[in-house]
Design an enzyme around this catalytic site. Structure first.
Site, PDB file in Angstrom:
ATOM      1  N   ASP A  28     -11.913   1.879   3.737  1.00  0.00           N
ATOM      2  CA  ASP A  28     -12.155   0.432   3.695  1.00  0.00           C
ATOM      3  C   ASP A  28     -13.641   0.117   3.529  1.00  0.00           C
ATOM      4  OD1 ASP A  28     -10.112  -1.416   3.570  1.00  0.00           O
ATOM      5  OD2 ASP A  28      -9.689  -1.376   5.722  1.00  0.00           O
ATOM      6  N   LYS A  72       0.832  -1.209   0.000  1.00  0.00           N
ATOM      7  CA  LYS A  72       0.000   0.000   0.000  1.00  0.00           C
ATOM      8  C   LYS A  72       0.863   1.254   0.000  1.00  0.00           C
ATOM      9  CE  LYS A  72      -3.964  -1.982   2.452  1.00  0.00           C
ATOM     10  NZ  LYS A  72      -4.553  -2.223   3.767  1.00  0.00           N
ATOM     11  N   GLN A  98      -5.371  -1.423   9.669  1.00  0.00           N
ATOM     12  CA  GLN A  98      -5.135  -2.748   9.104  1.00  0.00           C
ATOM     13  C   GLN A  98      -5.663  -3.843  10.036  1.00  0.00           C
ATOM     14  OE1 GLN A  98      -3.777  -3.441   6.030  1.00  0.00           O
ATOM     15  NE2 GLN A  98      -4.305  -5.548   6.461  1.00  0.00           N
TER      16      GLN A  98
END
Length: 283
Positions: free
Chosen positions: A120, A53, A97
């Site tokens: 997300d 990422k 995460q």
């Protein structure tokens, strides 16, 4: 023999186009999309994913930051960190995460993220928007799959779509997006009876269960579009999907490989959604 959906190639093309859009946004509006990734602990798979990422965000010209917190970080400390970035206007996307260490309540952390920065797409506000047909932030893997369908000309309207798996990350939002595209959708899971009889009705089959090579030729209708979300290690330690590629590929019309299929699109859609969030701040 099936045509391969080249997720890696599509992701590279989209990220190159995104870099141009980011450069234009910086030049015309003085705005640079900002993304922060918060990582707690030393999970090896998470470490690799976060590094990917970082690289992709920097290459696309984003303002990118990674916060690495120790395994013993308290829930309160993590919530304070999230709030700090909620208030920081330089950042348009916040990603915590997952998975988090066992002593931290994942749902509380996800719900602490500003829904407008929830790239997300896991906040209840965003899942509600998705299911009401007015999506803003969409979970990145299903969003990437829908982009693949668009680019490869997969007609969804009126088609039978079967989703294997009902996670909040892939299975449920995937079903919502397919429904919104006017497919007839069946969601299946570990309690589904006669699974192969159901999957064999699928014109479009999306598999996200985390079981290596579980879907064999017996589960697939000839001419189906098969999307494999799985990322597993087989008995020899090789990366494998949830679909037995060698057995299913001769039957399918279109199929995603593992690796090089869905995975690269997930990060691409994360960047796209961060860019869109930055745009919304100036509209």
């Amino acid at each position: 023999m099936a045509r391969l959906i080249d997720g890696k190639g599509l992701a590279q093309k989209m990220q190159a186009e995104l870099a141009e859009k980011v450069a234009n946004l910086r030049e015309k509006e003085g705005v640079v999309p900002g993304l922060v990734v918060i990582l707690v602990g030393e999970n090896p798979a998470s470490q690799i994913y976060v590094r990917n990422k970082e690289r992709s965000a920097e290459k696309a010209g984003f303002f990118s930051e990674t916060v690495r917190l120790s395994e013993d970080t308290t829930q309160e400390e993590l919530l304070d960190t999230v709030e700090q970035y909620n208030q920081d206007s330089r950042f348009h996307g916040i990603l915590v995460q997952l998975p988090l260490p066992d002593h931290i309540d994942e749902e509380k952390v996800v719900l602490a993220i500003d829904p407008d920065k929830d790239v997300d797409g896991f906040h209840h506000v965003n899942t509600g928007r998705l299911w009401s047909g007015k999506p803003a932030m969409i979970p990145c893997t299903p969003a990437g799959i829908m982009k693949m369908f668009e680019v490869y000309g997969v007609e969804l309207e009126g088609k039978n779509a079967v989703v294997v798996g009902r996670s909040n990350i892939v299975g449920k939002p995937m079903a919502a997006l397919l429904l919104e595209a006017n497919a007839t959708v069946t969601s299946t899971h570990s309690r589904t009876k006669d699974l192969s009889n159901i999957t064999r009705t699928a014109d479009v089959l999306v598999v996200a269960i985390g079981r290596s090579k579980f879907i064999t030729a017996d589960y697939v209708k000839p001419g189906a579009v098969v999307i494999d979300v799985g990322m597993n290690r087989d008995d020899e330690g090789k990366l494998s999907g949830d679909v037995d590629f060698d057995a299913v590929e001769p039957l399918a019309d279109l199929i995603t490989p593992v690796p090089g299929g869905v995975g690269p699109m997930t990060i691409t859609m994360l960047l796209e959604q961060t860019y869109e969030a930055a745009l919304r701040t100036i509209r």
